[in-house]
Design an enzyme around this catalytic site. Structure first.
Site, PDB file in Angstrom:
ATOM      1  N   SER A   1      -9.658   1.747   3.252  1.00  0.00           N
ATOM      2  CA  SER A   1      -8.560   2.509   2.306  1.00  0.00           C
ATOM      3  C   SER A   1      -7.942   1.709   1.468  1.00  0.00           C
ATOM      4  CB  SER A   1      -7.951   3.671   3.108  1.00  0.00           C
ATOM      5  OG  SER A   1      -7.067   2.746   3.858  1.00  0.00           O
TER       6      SER A   1
ATOM      7  N   SER B   1     -10.158  -0.624   6.999  1.00  0.00           N
ATOM      8  CA  SER B   1      -9.549  -0.433   5.879  1.00  0.00           C
ATOM      9  C   SER B   1      -8.762  -1.811   5.249  1.00  0.00           C
ATOM     10  CB  SER B   1      -8.367   0.722   5.795  1.00  0.00           C
ATOM     11  OG  SER B   1      -9.171   1.795   5.865  1.00  0.00           O
TER      12      SER B   1
ATOM     13  N   LYS C   1       0.955  -1.200   0.036  1.00  0.00           N
ATOM     14  CA  LYS C   1      -0.171  -0.104   0.059  1.00  0.00           C
ATOM     15  C   LYS C   1       0.833   1.196   0.038  1.00  0.00           C
ATOM     16  CE  LYS C   1      -3.909   1.812   2.683  1.00  0.00           C
ATOM     17  NZ  LYS C   1      -4.694   1.385   4.006  1.00  0.00           N
TER      18      LYS C   1
END
Length: 473
Positions: free
Chosen positions: A162, A186, A89
């Protein structure tokens, strides 16, 4: 050492499990270079339509793969991640590469060293393919300038957030493992939305050094993979104490992969079920899929224990208030200097966070202690609580504004357990009539990751939901 790969096609490779690729690399059937080249071709073909990667670091990935190949050929095999391509990420610091945090506000940030978790993955021999898309600042939506990440099952559906790119890349066969973070859901949202397996760890189980924060006292970092066994491999590589993160727990790290092979499986598992919690406000297809999962666990030897989940409304409110205020604390210097660099959702959070009533914030931290104590009592009699992830089958992008306007409902199954610091594994348990995966959570007491992984692995040995693939050409 490595065999001729003319009989192995890319199609056979990109949806293999991490452990399968690891085994084939270790035995010499596959070269890390061959696997990395195949994955880079897959990314080039599929990612332009999905926008799961913000940056593909192909040259460095191939260099890492060549090093891994040479080490393995020389008999220096580092373990199950050696030579396996993964992705991270885009909020982890990586030396010499930009870390955007999903926003134009930090687009020029280049770290001088790797985040602890990235360093540990490199030490394990993993090949890092690139940096995955995320909601801006790990918050509410993608920055308009970076475009949306799309769900590989259907472009009209939200891919979760997210860690949207982490979930979409896993589902689309664009890496063998990915890193996600979870402050209010997330890891769990994109795992459910994309039909993959994601582990939100106990707060402090993994180091946060070198990761952009959303809310320091809530943030957790964990693996997102095709199945629980692969998640165990990744977690084992990076869990544990870190002197550079004094909030990181010093508890010993179990052999997570070995724990999966215990004779118990799901036998003896005390599975907590709260009927009202499971059904109230939850889509009927989600409820039916979770009930079928409960039946599978019972058939595998689990015992259902009736429990009552504590009231979550105040806990959800507290989590949101803490997130806004702690996020504003981090971003304030950059936000104050250039508000235009921030997208609308994160900018709104900054404004809320900078205007928080200190007495209300104090109340949020008091609520955290209260709710955490209630959750400890809940787990006094059960090993895991089975739970929805969010209250509907998928979420259409067109409906996200309304969902974000009603965060109490949308976050009600996830954010309270960030407040409590509880670990949770999310895994697919069904398919909806619209063709979207349905996910469930197993939530456990602090530091119960090994038990959650074992229960999820047992379920995945008895079902095939984790083997379903999106309809990508």
């Amino acid at each position: 050492m490595y065999s001729d790969m003319t009989q192995t096609t890319d199609q056979e490779l990109h949806y293999a499990s991490l452990l399968e690729i690891s085994r084939r690399i270790a035995t010499g059937e596959l070269s890390p270079v061959t696997v990395t080249e195949a994955m880079l071709r897959r990314i080039a073909a599929v990612n332009p339509a999905l926008n799961a990667y913000l940056a593909v670091t192909g040259e460095s990935a191939l260099a890492e793969a060549r090093v891994a190949a040479a080490e393995i050929a020389a008999g220096r095999h580092r373990g199950p991640l050696h030579g396996v391509p993964i992705a991270i990420k885009d909020l982890f610091h990586t030396k010499g590469f930009p870390s955007t945090f999903g926003t134009t506000a930090y687009k020029d940030f280049v770290a001088e060293e790797d985040a602890t978790i990235v360093h540990r993955l490199r030490q394990a021999g993993a090949v890092i393919l690139g940096r995955l898309h995320l909601h801006e600042g790990a918050f509410g939506e993608h920055h308009p300038a970076l475009g949306r990440c799309l769900n590989p099952w259907h472009e009209d559906y939200w891919p979760g957030g997210s860690s949207s790119g982490s979930g979409a890349a896993m589902a689309a066969g664009l890496c063998y493992g990915s890193l996600g973070t979870d402050t209010g859901g997330s890891i769990r949202f994109p795992s459910a939305a994309n039909g993959v397996t994601g582990l939100k760890v106990t707060w402090g189980r993994t180091s946060r050094h070198g990761a952009f924060p959303l809310a320091n006292s809530l943030d957790t970092i964990g693996p997102m993979t095709r199945n629980a066994a692969d998640a165990a491999v990744m977690l084992a590589a990076f869990a544990g104490a870190d002197p550079r993160d004094p909030t990181c727990l010093t508890a010993p790290v179990p052999d997570y992969l070995a724990a999966l092979d215990g004779v118990l499986g799901a036998r003896g598992l005390r599975l907590g079920v709260d009927e009202a919690y499971l059904e109230n406000g939850v889509d009927s297809e989600t409820v039916a899929a979770i009930r079928q999962a409960i039946a599978v666990f019972v058939a595998l030897g689990a015992t259902v224990v009736s429990v009552t989940v504590p009231a979550r409304r105040e806990a959800t409110t507290a989590q949101m208030l803490i997130t806004d205020s702690e996020s504003a604390r981090f971003h304030r210097p950059v936000y104050s200097a250039d508000k235009a660099a921030f997208g609308p959702q994160l900018a709104a959070a900054m404004e809320r966070g900078m205007s928080v009533d200190p007495l209300a914030l104090a109340g949020a931290y008091i609520e955290r202690d209260r709710f955490k104590g209630q959750i400890v009592q809940l787990f006094d009699g059960v090993d895991a609580l089975i739970s929805p992830v969010y209250p509907m089958v998928g979420a259409l992008y067109a409906d996200m504004d309304s969902h974000l306007a009603d965060l109490q409902s949308f976050l009600g199954f996830t954010s309270p357990f960030n407040l409590a610091g509880s670990p949770s594994i999310t895994l697919p348990c069904g398919m909806a009539a619209v063709g979207m995966p349905i996910g469930m959570q197993l939530i456990g007491p602090h530091l119960s990751e090994a038990g959650l992984l074992r229960a999820a692995h047992a379920y995945q040995q008895a079902t095939d939901w984790h083997l379903r693939r999106p309809p990508i050409a």
